[in-house]
Write a protein that holds these residues in place. Sequence first.
Motif, PDB file in Angstrom:
ATOM      1  N   HIS A   1       0.841  -1.202   0.000  1.00 60.56           N
ATOM      2  CA  HIS A   1       0.000   0.000   0.000  1.00 60.56           C
ATOM      3  C   HIS A   1       0.874   1.248   0.000  1.00 60.56           C
ATOM      4  O   HIS A   1       2.101   1.171  -0.119  1.00 60.56           O
ATOM      5  CB  HIS A   1      -0.966  -0.017   1.188  1.00 60.56           C
ATOM      6  CG  HIS A   1      -0.339  -0.395   2.488  1.00 60.56           C
ATOM      7  ND1 HIS A   1       0.739   0.270   3.011  1.00 60.56           N
ATOM      8  CD2 HIS A   1      -0.627  -1.404   3.361  1.00 60.56           C
ATOM      9  CE1 HIS A   1       1.075  -0.265   4.161  1.00 60.56           C
ATOM     10  NE2 HIS A   1       0.278  -1.304   4.386  1.00 60.56           N
ATOM     11  N   ARG A   2       0.240   2.389   0.180  1.00 52.03           N
ATOM     12  CA  ARG A   2       0.920   3.661  -0.018  1.00 52.03           C
ATOM     13  C   ARG A   2       2.171   3.807   0.853  1.00 52.03           C
ATOM     14  O   ARG A   2       3.210   4.264   0.392  1.00 52.03           O
ATOM     15  CB  ARG A   2      -0.060   4.807   0.279  1.00 52.03           C
ATOM     16  CG  ARG A   2       0.559   6.210   0.191  1.00 52.03           C
ATOM     17  CD  ARG A   2      -0.491   7.261   0.502  1.00 52.03           C
ATOM     18  NE  ARG A   2      -1.131   7.017   1.785  1.00 52.03           N
ATOM     19  CZ  ARG A   2      -0.593   7.387   2.969  1.00 52.03           C
ATOM     20  NH1 ARG A   2       0.594   7.987   3.000  1.00 52.03           N
ATOM     21  NH2 ARG A   2      -1.241   7.156   4.078  1.00 52.03           N
ATOM     22  N   ARG A   3       2.085   3.401   2.104  1.00 50.26           N
ATOM     23  CA  ARG A   3       3.206   3.604   3.004  1.00 50.26           C
ATOM     24  C   ARG A   3       4.410   2.737   2.657  1.00 50.26           C
ATOM     25  O   ARG A   3       5.556   3.102   2.947  1.00 50.26           O
ATOM     26  CB  ARG A   3       2.778   3.311   4.446  1.00 50.26           C
ATOM     27  CG  ARG A   3       1.831   4.353   5.023  1.00 50.26           C
ATOM     28  CD  ARG A   3       1.418   3.979   6.423  1.00 50.26           C
ATOM     29  NE  ARG A   3       0.635   2.739   6.444  1.00 50.26           N
ATOM     30  CZ  ARG A   3       0.321   2.064   7.551  1.00 50.26           C
ATOM     31  NH1 ARG A   3       0.753   2.500   8.715  1.00 50.26           N
ATOM     32  NH2 ARG A   3      -0.409   0.971   7.483  1.00 50.26           N
TER      33      ARG A   3
ATOM     34  N   ARG B   1       4.946   1.353  -0.530  1.00 45.57           N
ATOM     35  CA  ARG B   1       5.068   1.186  -1.973  1.00 45.57           C
ATOM     36  C   ARG B   1       6.521   1.244  -2.432  1.00 45.57           C
ATOM     37  O   ARG B   1       6.925   0.508  -3.334  1.00 45.57           O
ATOM     38  CB  ARG B   1       4.244   2.258  -2.680  1.00 45.57           C
ATOM     39  CG  ARG B   1       4.217   2.102  -4.208  1.00 45.57           C
ATOM     40  CD  ARG B   1       3.359   3.169  -4.846  1.00 45.57           C
ATOM     41  NE  ARG B   1       1.983   3.061  -4.387  1.00 45.57           N
ATOM     42  CZ  ARG B   1       1.303   4.051  -3.803  1.00 45.57           C
ATOM     43  NH1 ARG B   1       1.904   5.224  -3.612  1.00 45.57           N
ATOM     44  NH2 ARG B   1       0.052   3.897  -3.413  1.00 45.57           N
ATOM     45  N   ASP B   2       7.320   2.097  -1.804  1.00 46.22           N
ATOM     46  CA  ASP B   2       8.709   2.259  -2.223  1.00 46.22           C
ATOM     47  C   ASP B   2       9.683   1.392  -1.407  1.00 46.22           C
ATOM     48  O   ASP B   2      10.895   1.515  -1.557  1.00 46.22           O
ATOM     49  CB  ASP B   2       9.131   3.728  -2.094  1.00 46.22           C
ATOM     50  CG  ASP B   2       8.328   4.623  -3.038  1.00 46.22           C
ATOM     51  OD1 ASP B   2       7.983   4.143  -4.122  1.00 46.22           O
ATOM     52  OD2 ASP B   2       8.058   5.780  -2.665  1.00 46.22           O
TER      53      ASP B   2
END
Length: 499
Positions: free
Chosen positions: A23-25, A27-28
């Motif tokens: 998810h967004r948190r 993603r990287d």
Amino acid sequence: MAFDGIRQRLGAIIGGFDAAQSHRRLRDFRASRAHVNTLIAGAGETITARARWLARNNGYAAGAVEAFASNVVGDGIKPSSSIADAAQKEELQKLWLGWTDEADAEGLTDFYGLQRRAARELFLAGEVFLRLRPRRPEDGLSVPLQLQMLPSEMLPMDLNRELPGGGTIRQGIEFDGIGRRVAYHLLRRHPGDMTDPGLAGETVRVPAAEIVRVLDPVEAGQLRGVSRFAPAIVKLFTLDLYDDAELERKKTAAMFEMFITSPASETPREPAEEDLEVEPGQVVRLDPGEDVSTPATPDSGSTYEPFQYRTLLQIAAALGIPYPYLTGDAARGNFSNTRVALLDFRRRLSAIQHSVIVHQLCRPVWQRWMDLAVLSGAMDLPGYDRDRRAFQSVSWLPTRWDWVDPMKDASAEILQIEAGLKSRSQAISERGYDAEQVDRDIAAERKREAALGLDFRRPGSPAQGPKGKADGDAATNDDHDEADADETGNDDTKPREDR
């Protein structure tokens, strides 16, 4: 790649572990699945080079290396032979002590200095090698053996190939068909030493039995070491740049004392021959229209020190070094929490002492040294060839750590001995000494004092013997019983129910 995508979508649907989501948190957050050997092959040499640079140029890094080495080794991790024959043991220990001064092939230090250097290399590079160098009788050594220390860079990381018969060379280490280390392919010249006229890149095969390797692996199957600086290098270097920038900013601001503003003139004014110097109490007269202003020098701000403190705490945690040892700042903690931190630090170092330094360095050196001591005739141990393991049995005694208040520490130890919670021999061993040797030294000292009519023992000390009797006048059980009866009016030798 397609399979990975299916697995990620499946994980997103099933859920369960938030740490595996994309998810967004996170993603990287793309963690490598490569084995540690692959990672070290690609980055190990760079990490070691950066760690060495920091140890040479950064005060915190240099302090961390010294704190680790001095606490792991101290004055040296010393052997106490378990040979039952007291005369043989004393002779063996004396021979070892004389050889320790001859141990270093470079002649720069003794065996315990090599231990400290090995601990430094373990912290900096994650590994170090010592080559066992047998010597000739004409070299004049007490035991014909010396140790040559070789840094990790001497074992090429990129040397990988298959060998006839099922053997392989992986990262400079030769393995046989069943995975045993049989040899190391070491460079003849350090790859970064331009002062050595030897052939660059030339390697020599050294049997594994001739190499003592010190390594503290962090993962199963790891072949080469990795610097303990690895998780702290980025923060150490970035903090160093930040400190330099802050210092340069303050230095630049301090160069400007004042600015003089003059009204614009139709004709350009000649530049002043000398700068205006200001002294305490000086009265300065200005030309009409001139104004003086002082620069508003920006302060470091109230967040500078807390930011540094928190960053250094993270660096200390990454290096496994207590904050006071890393920075020399002992003002931030009281005695209790400092003691808690030191207890944890020393427990970690104790594990390294016994599982790494003793097991990988001290034990094989002792075994080879004893073999050569017997074979060269320096030590006569009848039956050594039949019961080699029993003769080589030894206890390794690290230097004892002291506290700030040694009086309390000693008092607590005396209470433990008197309560039967530990023996005197154990207490002496924990201080890094051999109990039998200490007893012999004490007996010799008492004999010398008696011959000279001296007695330096504290009155009432247990060392004076029962009831203050002199050495050699041992009190009998009857003496104790009569004294007890005289002092208390009761016969303490009788059972309580018969009184």
